[in-house]
Motif scaffolding. Structure first.
Motif, PDB file in Angstrom:
ATOM      1  N   GLN A 184       7.212   0.086   0.789  1.00  0.00           N
ATOM      2  CA  GLN A 184       7.312   1.343   1.507  1.00  0.00           C
ATOM      3  C   GLN A 184       5.959   1.917   1.728  1.00  0.00           C
ATOM      4  O   GLN A 184       5.457   2.201   2.739  1.00  0.00           O
ATOM      5  N   GLU A 187       9.864  -2.466  -4.166  1.00  0.00           N
ATOM      6  CA  GLU A 187      10.485  -1.607  -3.240  1.00  0.00           C
ATOM      7  C   GLU A 187       9.228  -0.697  -2.803  1.00  0.00           C
ATOM      8  O   GLU A 187       9.116  -0.354  -1.556  1.00  0.00           O
ATOM      9  N   SER A 193      15.656   5.692   0.035  1.00  0.00           N
ATOM     10  CA  SER A 193      16.815   5.205   0.414  1.00  0.00           C
ATOM     11  C   SER A 193      18.059   5.399  -0.700  1.00  0.00           C
ATOM     12  O   SER A 193      17.735   4.940  -1.738  1.00  0.00           O
ATOM     13  N   ILE A 235      19.264   2.153  -2.281  1.00  0.00           N
ATOM     14  CA  ILE A 235      18.299   1.568  -3.346  1.00  0.00           C
ATOM     15  C   ILE A 235      18.552   2.478  -4.816  1.00  0.00           C
ATOM     16  O   ILE A 235      18.667   1.881  -5.849  1.00  0.00           O
TER      17      ILE A 235
END
Length: 83
Positions: A52, A48, A32, A35
């Motif tokens: 994922q 995160e 991302s 991010i």
């Protein structure tokens, strides 16, 4: 995803089962830019990557249900095996 699933089939020799493959590949597959731009580090970055990897592991364990049994693009459909 099918390639990673194929790699997971060798987990008895490599110990790279779906969960380990997901941990390694998730940051690349679900990258991302938002991010990265916010500069996540420490706990936020870990969380995160954890999310994922859970998503990628789910996809790997449900490849047939999600993508059906269509052959991989670029592979011959003559019934032979892939390398």
């Amino acid at each position: 995803m099918r390639h990673l699933l194929h790699m997971a089939s060798y987990s008895s020799q490599t110990n790279m089962h779906a969960r380990n493959l997901a941990i390694v590949w998730a940051p690349n597959l679900l990258r991302s830019k938002d991010i990265e731009a916010t500069g996540f580090n420490g706990t936020a970055a870990f969380m995160e990557v954890r999310v994922q990897s859970i998503v990628v592991e789910f996809i790997l364990t449900h490849v047939e249900q999600l993508f059906g049994d269509a052959p991989l693009s670029g592979m011959a459909t003559t019934g032979g095996t892939s390398p």
